[in-house]
Every structure is written in structure tokens, then in C-alpha cells.
Design an enzyme around this catalytic site. Sequence first.
Site, PDB file in Angstrom:
ATOM      1  N   TRP A 325       0.831  -1.170   0.080  1.00 43.94           N
ATOM      2  CA  TRP A 325       0.054  -0.098  -0.064  1.00 43.94           C
ATOM      3  C   TRP A 325       0.823   1.406  -0.077  1.00 43.94           C
ATOM      4  CZ3 TRP A 325      -0.426   3.986   3.266  1.00 43.94           C
ATOM      5  CH2 TRP A 325      -1.418   4.900   3.263  1.00 43.94           C
ATOM      6  N   HIS A 326       1.940   1.209   0.429  1.00 42.05           N
ATOM      7  CA  HIS A 326       3.012   2.515   0.680  1.00 42.05           C
ATOM      8  C   HIS A 326       3.516   2.670  -0.567  1.00 42.05           C
ATOM      9  CE1 HIS A 326       2.455   1.733   4.977  1.00 42.05           C
ATOM     10  NE2 HIS A 326       2.846   2.919   5.234  1.00 42.05           N
ATOM     11  N   GLY A 327       3.854   1.793  -1.379  1.00 39.19           N
ATOM     12  CA  GLY A 327       4.267   2.021  -2.707  1.00 39.19           C
ATOM     13  C   GLY A 327       4.416   0.983  -3.576  1.00 39.19           C
ATOM     14  N   PHE A 480       1.894   8.353  -1.404  1.00 38.93           N
ATOM     15  CA  PHE A 480       0.945   7.393  -1.404  1.00 38.93           C
ATOM     16  C   PHE A 480      -0.358   7.742  -1.874  1.00 38.93           C
ATOM     17  CE2 PHE A 480       4.540   5.439   0.352  1.00 38.93           C
ATOM     18  CZ  PHE A 480       4.912   6.002   1.485  1.00 38.93           C
TER      19      PHE A 480
END
Lengths: 480, 351
Positions: A325-327, A480
Amino acid sequence: MLFNSVDYAFFLPIVFILYWFVTKKRVKAQNILLLIASYYFYACWDWRFLFLLIFSTTLDFVMGIQMGKSKTHRIKKTWLLLSIIINLGFLGFFKYYNFFVDSAMKGLSEVGIDLNLWTLSIILPVGISFYTFHGLSYVIDIYNNRIKVERNIVDYALFVSFFPLLVAGPIERATHLLPQLKRRRVFNYANAVNGMRQILWGLFKKVVIADTCAQYVDMFFNNTPEYGGLSLIIGAVLFAIQIYGDFSGYSDIAIGTARLFGIDLLQNFNFPYFSRNIAEFWRRWHISLSTWFRDYLYIPLGGSRGGTWMKVRNIFIIFIVSGFWHGANWTFITWGLLNAIYFLPLLLAKKNRNHLDTVAEGKLFPNIKELLGILITFSLTTFGWIFFRAESVTHAFQYIHQIYSSTGGMEEFQEFYKWGVTYFMVLFIGLEWIGREQTFALEKQLDKWPKFLRYAFYYLLVLALFWYGGKEQQFIYFQF
Amino acid sequence: MKKYLIKIILFLIPIGVLIGFELVNYTYDQGDLARMSYLNIDYNYNTAFGEENNVKHIVIENDSSSITKQKWKYFTIGDSFFQQYRFGIVNHLSMKCPGSVVNFKRNYLRGDNPIYTLQGLINSDYFDSVRVDYVILESVERLIIPRIEYDNPTYSYSYETVQEAIKKEKIKEMKEAENTDIPPYPTDRFVKFYLNNIFYHYTPTGLNGSVYKEELDGHYFTTESKDLLFYWRDVDYLNYNNDIEKVKLLNQIINRMSIQLQEKGIQLIFFVCPDKYDVYYDHLVNRKDYVRPKFFNYLNSLEKEYTYIRTDEILKEMVNNGQKDVYLFDDTHSSPWASKAIVPLIISASQ
């Protein structure tokens, strides 16, 4: 528009005055004003992606209504799945398309197949990960009958787009925020004072602490081979401080801003670096995201119920997805994996629910065991942050290898001491420690100070903002 | 609510007043020393330089497409003291010798190290493509020794390498030009403006130590003030420049480059732009507190294989003869009067 900008310094008071004086405390007018302000705020980032935001909002609003009208569970589920597919589809397209294509091309070239697939040349819409999750939490909560269908498009749109949390959270729940938007907000003096305090403290954490650390972190991470092991350890520690100052600072500004409008947002950080083990850390770090994954992914997968292998599977899924999700980079996945490895022993030993209280509660200092726990947990998380910050997994391993293989490194740190920011850092850590039993460090402790000292402290923070300000560092979580 | 708003306003009023005062009194288009020191300086370039303040910048740079199409009399390479836009020596030379001067822009390749850059060009085929009679090499006094610190006579920058560097730099410049965002406030300028103005009453370097402010024994600039502003490196780098062995090494390197250029049929003209501190040193009231620069004493006495211009002599003579504004009052650089004095020396050295 950044929170630490001239634009925001004008934007916020204007919205505040219009909100309390022009809308005359009418809920409908307040919500319309906040929605317009929120769309304006977002458009200042990039007006083109405003249409995407409006589309995503409208989609989930319509899906919610359709789910409400559904006569059978199956139809309701279909609408839910459609919403999830479309929302995650957009998120996946903008955020992960290039990652999958590049990874596929690299993987295939390893086996001798050279493909030249089309990649996107488009910037990531700011906040897409956050507002997508707002919308998803809404439709999932309707499906689970936790919340009624919202039929007012303005209220719903405001829930998705409320400007303090639009671009970097906290990720709000419909069950928490929507009811507040339907109630008349009355100005509360104490709440507004705390709101300003929290904004000031958040700015201090971001501008003074995080941005100053960032200059050194960039130096160490961008030129890793040139530095000794000690410098690189310091670099990793500074990044741990930077990301905390940056992200929790932003959350403080967001929460403080919402308080000015009589709205209460979820606490997002609860002094995570004072955690005694990793499980406690994950109860205190980016709380809105970790609870989102717990409620909407981990528990539906079975959570901690079921056999050992199911627990192991679920933990790895949660942390890897959280990392992802962060990247769109293998570094984030590796970081997630590492945290899963940290967490698993505690879960299997049933120690993940230890330390539900605050460390050294009611005392000034921790005991030896607590201190040891804090240091070990901080070291483990800092090690993980190396992967989070590195350009690639290879770079992360180079960084770690350089720490162990290269001696020296105090010279670079001396300039850091010269700047004097070390004293502010000591002040920062001290106040965070003393305030650890509150929702933010300055919440109640300043009330005990004499008025003169309190105002002198405010002016000191403002001067520090000016002194250390000037070099624009993007909030980390905006990517994000 | 009213109580809250009143408290906020009362809290912000002092900050607002101080910001307002600072915004009014700090001007962005002052010279570099004024900007770095945060001093409020009353110095008018029109008053000091008249028509010279409005001359055009006509220098032909090496990123021009005509560079290989003709033979140039002068190829100039140096730092900001040489290439100071309309005030610079290169511009004045171009005005005196139109169409004869091509300048190597300082932000390509080795950035602010013209000595390395020139060595790299000499070692390659660069001067086969860019045909010249004279190379004029310049460096400012304070940086001349650091610039030869890691001498490597084997650097090589071909014509193609330079063209590639030019392309990359132009792309970078275009991207920078697209960024019209106003930097966020707060900035440290707000605090440093007040602290520096207070601290200059007690110490010659103010708070942040990058600009010295000392009194002169007369009025040497077109201002009311008798102060001299100079950059901290003018003083701090004296430990390099006052080392005779290092100056000898410099001379050897320039001699080497001159011989190499002569083999290509090119003459080297070399000069050093003196530091402002050096030129005005003898007029400092408190010069006993400062080390005397010895760089030019050493360099002027050494045997040379290149044409050397004694810029220190001419500029000090101008100051001693009462010429005002030989250097810019609020900037570290020399003025158009200095450029106009040096250019005839270059021309006569190349006849």
C-alpha cells in the site's frame, strides 16, 4: 497546498471565519462550505485529478444507495464487489501499473524473453490511497450493516474529501466521521485551543524535526558508499525520526485543523517509539491504516482464529499488503515482510496483546526491562526503515553491508550538532515522553505551566519554525 | 469564540509586524553579501555606475551553434568574477572586440573549477573543433588553491562530451524554469534578519558568519557607509593562499597548461581576480586583527610560461587613487570599473 505554506496560512483562517460566522452554525451550510473548501484545497495540488476524486466519491455514493435498495444478499454483495473492483482498479492502475509491467519485463528478460510493454507517464494522484480507502470502508460497513446508507451527497462527499485528511489521512471510518457531519457543530473553546496547539506541534515536528533530519538522511542514502558505518547507523536513526516527525506531524496538523471546526478525527499515532514490543508498535503506528487492514482484511480472512498456518498466512498477507500500500516498489514489500517476521513470534507465543497500557504509566522513567524493550523495538523498526527509505532492495542491502563493513563516520555528525537542532530534538523527545499518556504531547501538560511561560514556549516554537523552515521537503506520505 | 479570536489575533500581531517589517526592509535583488548578511543596505547601482548599469550582455557562449564555424581570437574560461553577466570582464571584452570572444559557460562539466575544465579540454580534441588564438583563464583568489587541490593532468573532455553536458544542462534549466512555485513560508530569513542585524553590532560576522562587516578608513563606495562587506572565505582560505608551496604548485600547473596550449598554436593568458578583502585590506581600520594576504606577492614573483596580468596592482591602484566602487558594495564581485580597467590589459597582452 502544503500545510506549512503561505497559501494554507490564508486558506485556513478564511474557511474558519466563514464556517463559524457566515454559515451561522447551520449544518447544511457548514458542510457545503467545507466541501467547497476541500475541493479547492485538492485542486491546488492538481485540478485534473479533482475529477477522479469526484468520480470515486460519486461511484461509492451510488453503490451505497444501490446496496441499500438490494432485496437480496447476493445483489448487495454484487454491488459491493463492483465497488471494490472499480476502486481498487483505479488505485492499481495509477499506482501499480508501471510496477507490475516493469517487474514482468525484468522477470521475463531473466529467462531470455525481451518485451517492451507500454508504461504510464503520469503522476500519481495525490491522496488516492487515502480517499479510496475512505470509500471502501463506507461500502464495506454498509454491507456489514454497521452503518446506514447515506443519502445526502454533500455529507458523503465531505466524509471522503474533508480537506485536513484528504491527502495523507488519517483514514477515517464512516461510522466515526459521518455521524459528526450530520450533527450541528458548536464552537468549543478548549477544543479550539487544543486544535491550535496540535497544529503548532505538528508543524514543529514536520518543519523543525523531520525536515532537518531529511537533509542528512538524503545525504547518507543518496551517497551510501562514501560514508562510514556509524554515519549510516545515524542516518537510519534519523530517518526513523524523520518519518515519525513527518507523518505524525501531518496527522497532528490534520486533527488539530479538524478540531477548529468542531470535528473529531481518529488518533493516528500514539507515541509508537515508546513501544515495548513490535505488536505494541503496530497498535501505535499509523493506527488508522493498521486498524483498517485489521477490520477489512485480517478479520475477514479469519484473523487469529483457525490453525497456526492460517494465522501465519494472515499475518504475512496483512503486512505484505500494508507494505505494498505504501508504494509500488519491492522495498516496501520487503519492509512489510520484515515486520511480519518480527510480529509472528509474538502472535504464536500469544504475547501480541501484552503491553496494552502506556509504558511507565504515571512514572517519570521506565524501568530497565521497559527501557530494554523500547530500545530493542526501536532498533528493529529502524532496521526495517532502511528498506522503506532505500531506492531498491539492492540499495538497502548495500546500506546494511556498508554499516557492518565500514568504520568511522563521526565527522558528518558534527555539523548536525553545530546547527543546534539537536537541542530541539532533545526537547521534542522529552516532551513526547512526558506527554505520552495524552493524545498528543502538548495536550494537557501546557495547562499546568504559568501563562507567561506557555506563551513564551509558543513563540519559541514559532521562531523554531521560521529558523528551520525555508527548504521545502514534501511530506513523505503524499507519495502514497 | 470572540475570546478565542482575540487571543489568536493578539498572539499573531507581533509576528505579523515583525514579518511585515522584514518583508519591507529585506530586498531580494541586492548583492550576494547583502542577501547573505540580511543587512538593510542603501546602495543604488544606477547612482554608482550610471549608464554602465544598463549595458547589454552580448557574450557568445560555447553552447551557441556558431562556435565551430569560425576561428575566435579569445576563448574565455573562468568563474563568476569573469562572467558576471553585464558587469563581467568577458562582456566588456566582447564589447571591445565584437565577434572575437567565445566564453565557456561555467555551469557545464566541472562546474566552478575552470582549471580542471581547461585541462580536460586541452587533453582532448576540443581545440581542434573550437579554433582559437588565445585562451584566457581566470579564477578568483580565494578559490584558486582549492581548485588545484586534486590536480590530475589526464582529465579529458572532448567536444562531444561538452555538447552532451550542454544538452543535459539545458534540460535541467528548462525544468527549473517551469517551477514557478513560491517557496513556502516560514523561512529562516525572518529570524536571521533580526538576529544578524543585532549581532553585527557586537561581532564582525553577525550571527551566521558568512559575511564580514568591517570599517574602512574612508568612503570607498557610493554610499553613506564606510563599511566593507566581504565573504568569509576571503579570510578563511588564506591558509591555502598564504602557503608559498601551494602557490608554486599552481604556477607549475598553469605553466604546464600553457606549454600544452602552445603546442596547439594557442597562447594562454592567465589572471586571478583578487578577493575584495585583499584589495581593500590596507584600508581596513582593524587590519591588525586580520591576516595580510600574500598570494599575489608569491605568484607575481614566480617565473611564468604564460602571459600573466597583474590584476591586483591595477585594482589596488584604482582604490588608492580614489576610484569608488571598484568592487560592488553589497556584493563580493568586482564592478564594471574593474572590468573596464582589466580589458585593455588583456588586449595589449594579446597583440
